[in-house]
Design a protein around this motif. Structure first.
Motif, PDB file in Angstrom:
ATOM      1  N   GLY A 243      12.636  30.939  20.652  1.00 56.04           N
ATOM      2  CA  GLY A 243      12.609  31.682  19.085  1.00 56.04           C
ATOM      3  C   GLY A 243      13.996  32.209  18.527  1.00 56.04           C
ATOM      4  O   GLY A 243      13.973  32.820  17.659  1.00 56.04           O
ATOM      5  N   VAL A 244      15.059  31.757  18.894  1.00 53.20           N
ATOM      6  CA  VAL A 244      16.358  32.117  18.717  1.00 53.20           C
ATOM      7  C   VAL A 244      16.889  31.088  17.486  1.00 53.20           C
ATOM      8  O   VAL A 244      16.846  29.973  17.538  1.00 53.20           O
ATOM      9  CB  VAL A 244      17.312  32.181  19.675  1.00 53.20           C
ATOM     10  N   LEU A 245      17.045  31.751  16.326  1.00 50.71           N
ATOM     11  CA  LEU A 245      17.674  30.955  15.076  1.00 50.71           C
ATOM     12  C   LEU A 245      19.213  31.479  14.684  1.00 50.71           C
ATOM     13  O   LEU A 245      19.569  32.458  14.804  1.00 50.71           O
ATOM     14  CB  LEU A 245      16.933  31.014  13.962  1.00 50.71           C
ATOM     15  N   LYS A 246      19.941  30.076  14.457  1.00 50.56           N
ATOM     16  CA  LYS A 246      21.278  30.488  13.937  1.00 50.56           C
ATOM     17  C   LYS A 246      21.174  30.260  12.210  1.00 50.56           C
ATOM     18  O   LYS A 246      20.678  29.502  12.113  1.00 50.56           O
ATOM     19  CB  LYS A 246      22.367  29.709  14.306  1.00 50.56           C
ATOM     20  N   VAL A 247      21.713  31.283  11.541  1.00 44.60           N
ATOM     21  CA  VAL A 247      21.593  31.268  10.108  1.00 44.60           C
ATOM     22  C   VAL A 247      22.903  31.472   9.596  1.00 44.60           C
ATOM     23  O   VAL A 247      23.454  32.458   9.695  1.00 44.60           O
ATOM     24  CB  VAL A 247      20.428  32.434   9.692  1.00 44.60           C
ATOM     25  N   ARG A 248      23.218  30.678   8.529  1.00 39.65           N
ATOM     26  CA  ARG A 248      24.278  30.650   7.750  1.00 39.65           C
ATOM     27  C   ARG A 248      23.986  31.353   6.513  1.00 39.65           C
ATOM     28  O   ARG A 248      23.354  31.017   5.663  1.00 39.65           O
ATOM     29  CB  ARG A 248      24.948  29.372   7.488  1.00 39.65           C
ATOM     30  N   LEU A 249      24.618  32.630   6.444  1.00 43.28           N
ATOM     31  CA  LEU A 249      24.232  33.582   5.415  1.00 43.28           C
ATOM     32  C   LEU A 249      25.030  33.317   3.872  1.00 43.28           C
ATOM     33  O   LEU A 249      26.230  32.862   4.046  1.00 43.28           O
ATOM     34  CB  LEU A 249      24.610  35.045   5.642  1.00 43.28           C
ATOM     35  N   ASP A 250      24.235  33.276   2.913  1.00 45.18           N
ATOM     36  CA  ASP A 250      24.827  32.930   1.482  1.00 45.18           C
ATOM     37  C   ASP A 250      26.188  34.108   1.155  1.00 45.18           C
ATOM     38  O   ASP A 250      26.947  33.477   0.415  1.00 45.18           O
ATOM     39  CB  ASP A 250      23.597  33.197   0.426  1.00 45.18           C
ATOM     40  N   ALA A 251      25.979  35.132   1.762  1.00 44.52           N
ATOM     41  CA  ALA A 251      26.972  36.161   1.311  1.00 44.52           C
ATOM     42  C   ALA A 251      28.432  35.842   1.885  1.00 44.52           C
ATOM     43  O   ALA A 251      29.254  36.034   1.200  1.00 44.52           O
ATOM     44  CB  ALA A 251      26.370  37.406   1.786  1.00 44.52           C
ATOM     45  N   ASN A 252      28.309  35.138   2.932  1.00 42.74           N
ATOM     46  CA  ASN A 252      29.691  34.629   3.686  1.00 42.74           C
ATOM     47  C   ASN A 252      29.409  33.353   4.343  1.00 42.74           C
ATOM     48  O   ASN A 252      29.269  33.139   5.591  1.00 42.74           O
ATOM     49  CB  ASN A 252      30.090  35.684   4.743  1.00 42.74           C
ATOM     50  N   PRO A 253      29.359  32.234   3.704  1.00 47.38           N
ATOM     51  CA  PRO A 253      28.936  30.857   4.342  1.00 47.38           C
ATOM     52  C   PRO A 253      30.111  30.369   4.987  1.00 47.38           C
ATOM     53  O   PRO A 253      29.883  29.426   5.737  1.00 47.38           O
ATOM     54  CB  PRO A 253      28.782  29.836   2.818  1.00 47.38           C
ATOM     55  N   ASP A 254      31.446  30.867   4.875  1.00 41.69           N
ATOM     56  CA  ASP A 254      32.414  30.356   5.737  1.00 41.69           C
ATOM     57  C   ASP A 254      32.590  30.994   7.151  1.00 41.69           C
ATOM     58  O   ASP A 254      33.338  30.550   7.874  1.00 41.69           O
ATOM     59  CB  ASP A 254      33.772  30.390   5.043  1.00 41.69           C
TER      60      ASP A 254
END
Length: 288
Positions: A243-254
């Motif tokens: 149930g672990v997910l990795k998310v690239r946040l819009d606020a800091n995509p790099d």
């Protein structure tokens, strides 16, 4: 409701129902029965049991008798003759220069028919071979082309896990396995990683598929747009079992993706798991 006895004719074969005809049989006993192929000797896999009539194909053929010591001696003699027939058939295949691989030979209990199982890449004209074999054995001959999965089931061997092949140890019937299952289980779509000894998709992909399907219903997929405690972003990796997910946040995509538990995430727009054309083309030969 109807009373039946379940009989199988190979070590790990399909179980067929027969009418007990007043006979009480125990698991592991051998019985003589009449089948579409003739009189056969099989092993009781399911002793006398009451089942719903919708689960059987009527009319059931009756059990003839519990196998005697003479019957079992006939079985042993047939096994010796099968070895001889195998060698004879191999020589005949070479004589006729046929592009086929002989896998197994089976005598019916009453010796009224000999079945030769083989694999081949395409259709084989074996009419002359059948005539030749009939002239040698003086009985009915049947050549039956089988698939590579059936070949592995008959011959046995070890899987990539190091254990004996599932199909030759406990799988009575093959279950359909698809590339979509491997994709949904986040497995590498490298053919050498997901195919078995037979060259087709590993049967074990089916074992946990129901669990993965349930988890996919409640877990955002890779590519899903979600809301996290740190803001909105896109899921770039999912471990369904933990149930672990990795998310690239819009606020800091790099920046490196942030790790969250699925309970911390709110799904805004889910993604769809699809196979692209190149994947389908590369893996099409693994499905059967």
């Amino acid at each position: 409701m109807a009373e039946v006895i379940g009989v199988r004719f190979k070590n790990v074969g399909k179980v067929y129902f027969f009418d007990p005809a007043g006979i009480k049989a125990e698991s592991g006993q051998h019985v003589i029965v009449e089948t579409a192929r003739g009189v056969e000797c099989g092993e009781v896999a399911l002793p006398n049991k009451i089942v719903d009539e919708k689960d059987i194909v009527a009319p059931l053929k009756p059990i003839i008798r519990i196998a005697t010591s003479e019957d079992m001696e006939t079985v042993r003699q047939n096994e010796k003759k099968e070895d001889e027939a195998f060698e004879i058939c191999l020589s005949k295949i070479q004589k006729h220069n046929l592009d086929m691989k002989l896998v197994d030979v089976e005598y019916t209990f009453d010796n009224n028919k000999i079945l030769f199982y083989f694999t081949a890449d395409g259709r084989v004209d074996f009419r002359e071979l059948v005539k030749d074999l009939a002239g040698v054995f003086r009985t009915r001959i049947e050549l039956r082309q089988i698939g590579v999965r059936d070949e592995s089931k008959m011959l046995g061997g070890l899987g990539v896990c190091g254990r004996p092949l599932c199909c030759s140890t406990f799988l009575g019937e093959f279950q359909p396995v698809s590339i979509k299952m491997a994709k949904e289980q986040s497995l590498s779509l490298n053919p050498t990683k997901i195919s078995g000894t037979c060259g087709r998709l590993m049967c074990c992909l089916k074992y946990e598929q129901d669990v993965y399907e349930e988890l996919l219903k409640i877990t955002p997929k890779t590519g899903a747009y979600v809301k996290t405690p740190d803001g909105k972003g896109t899921v770039v990796d999912v471990n369904l079992l933990t149930g672990v997910l990795k998310v690239r946040l819009d606020a800091n995509p790099d920046a490196a993706p942030r790790v969250f538990q699925k309970e911390e995430i709110t799904l805004l727009k889910d993604a769809v798991i699809r196979l692209d054309k190149d994947e389908i083309k590369a893996l099409s030969g693994l499905e059967e």
